[in-house]
Design a protein around this motif. Structure first.
Motif, short mmCIF file in Angstrom:
data_model
loop_
_atom_site.label_atom_id
_atom_site.label_comp_id
_atom_site.label_asym_id
_atom_site.label_seq_id
_atom_site.Cartn_x
_atom_site.Cartn_y
_atom_site.Cartn_z
N GLY A 104 60.16 -21.83 35.10
CA GLY A 104 59.39 -22.05 35.82
C GLY A 104 59.32 -20.88 36.37
O GLY A 104 59.27 -19.93 36.33
N TYR A 105 57.88 -21.96 37.25
CA TYR A 105 56.78 -21.31 37.95
C TYR A 105 57.14 -20.38 39.34
O TYR A 105 58.34 -21.04 40.21
CB TYR A 105 55.16 -21.93 38.08
N ALA A 106 57.07 -19.05 38.76
CA ALA A 106 58.12 -18.25 39.68
C ALA A 106 57.33 -16.97 41.13
O ALA A 106 57.15 -17.03 42.05
CB ALA A 106 58.72 -17.53 39.92
N TYR A 107 55.44 -17.17 41.04
CA TYR A 107 54.69 -16.62 41.45
C TYR A 107 53.81 -16.97 41.71
O TYR A 107 53.14 -17.91 40.29
CB TYR A 107 54.22 -15.37 40.80
N TRP A 108 52.74 -17.54 42.49
CA TRP A 108 52.14 -18.18 42.94
C TRP A 108 51.07 -17.18 43.53
O TRP A 108 50.89 -16.27 44.38
CB TRP A 108 52.34 -18.71 43.83
N GLY A 109 49.76 -17.64 43.46
CA GLY A 109 48.32 -16.44 44.13
C GLY A 109 48.29 -17.31 45.65
O GLY A 109 49.01 -18.38 45.67
N GLN A 110 47.42 -17.44 46.13
CA GLN A 110 46.91 -17.77 47.57
C GLN A 110 46.00 -18.55 47.19
O GLN A 110 45.75 -19.23 48.33
CB GLN A 110 45.85 -16.78 48.45
N GLY A 111 45.04 -19.02 46.41
CA GLY A 111 44.03 -20.12 46.20
C GLY A 111 42.66 -19.81 46.34
O GLY A 111 42.62 -18.72 47.04
N THR A 112 41.98 -20.72 45.98
CA THR A 112 40.68 -20.62 45.89
C THR A 112 39.77 -21.94 46.32
O THR A 112 40.29 -22.75 45.40
CB THR A 112 40.13 -20.29 44.97
N GLN A 113 39.38 -22.43 47.22
CA GLN A 113 38.98 -23.63 47.54
C GLN A 113 37.44 -23.90 46.68
O GLN A 113 36.91 -23.34 46.41
CB GLN A 113 38.19 -23.37 48.86
N VAL A 114 37.18 -25.08 45.80
CA VAL A 114 37.13 -25.79 45.34
C VAL A 114 36.32 -27.06 46.10
O VAL A 114 37.38 -27.88 46.51
CB VAL A 114 37.15 -26.19 44.06
N THR A 115 35.94 -27.34 46.75
CA THR A 115 34.54 -28.34 47.35
C THR A 115 32.93 -28.63 46.24
O THR A 115 32.70 -28.24 45.86
CB THR A 115 34.13 -28.13 48.51
N VAL A 116 33.58 -29.79 45.96
CA VAL A 116 32.77 -31.54 45.00
C VAL A 116 32.00 -31.77 46.20
O VAL A 116 33.12 -33.03 46.35
CB VAL A 116 33.22 -31.48 43.85
N SER A 117 30.44 -31.56 46.28
CA SER A 117 30.43 -32.74 46.95
C SER A 117 29.47 -33.84 46.56
O SER A 117 28.95 -33.70 45.17
CB SER A 117 28.84 -31.81 47.61
N SER A 118 28.97 -34.88 46.66
CA SER A 118 28.41 -36.24 46.06
C SER A 118 27.22 -35.95 46.24
O SER A 118 26.94 -35.78 46.71
CB SER A 118 29.67 -37.23 46.31
#
Length: 118
Positions: A104-118
């Motif tokens: 089970g996943y128990a540890y998580w990072g803060q995240g990083t934003q990925v934005t893909v423009s069309s």
């Protein structure tokens, strides 16, 4: 305890590539399955990819299979997500996660934003 820090997110045009990194601190990184998840605005968090402790077994969401590649370097306590042929629908906050020894996943990072423009 495991601490996770993601990097490598940013803005990219459709069809482009990005490589995300997740640096882990704490012990027994090499024995943990690692995963990448993402959450787009207004949507539930979804599984992207995972890799077992050895690196021999990887799993992908259908939406990312063939475009994304997960890998790890246990000597550097780092897991990567190479993302190619990016689409606007890949836009999300990407978070890495580590399992606990019993599963089970128990540890998580803060995240990083990925934005893909069309």
């Amino acid at each position: 305890q495991v601490q996770l820090v993601e990097s490598g997110g940013g803005l990219v045009q459709a069809g482009g590539s990005l490589r995300l990194s997740c640096a882990a601190s704490g012990h027994t990184f090499s024995r943990r399955t690692m995963g990448w998840f993402r959450q787009a605005p207004g949507k539930e968090r979804e599984f992207v990819a995972s890799i077992d402790w050895s690196g021999d077994n990887t799993y992908y969401a259908d939406s990312t299979k063939g475009r994304f590649t997960i890998s790890r370097d246990n000597a550097k306590n780092t897991v990567y997500l190479q993302m190619n042929s990016l689409k606007p629908e890949d836009t999300a906050v990407y978070t890495c996660a580590a399992t606990k020894p019993t599963g089970g996943y128990a540890y998580w990072g803060q995240g990083t934003q990925v934005t893909v423009s069309s």
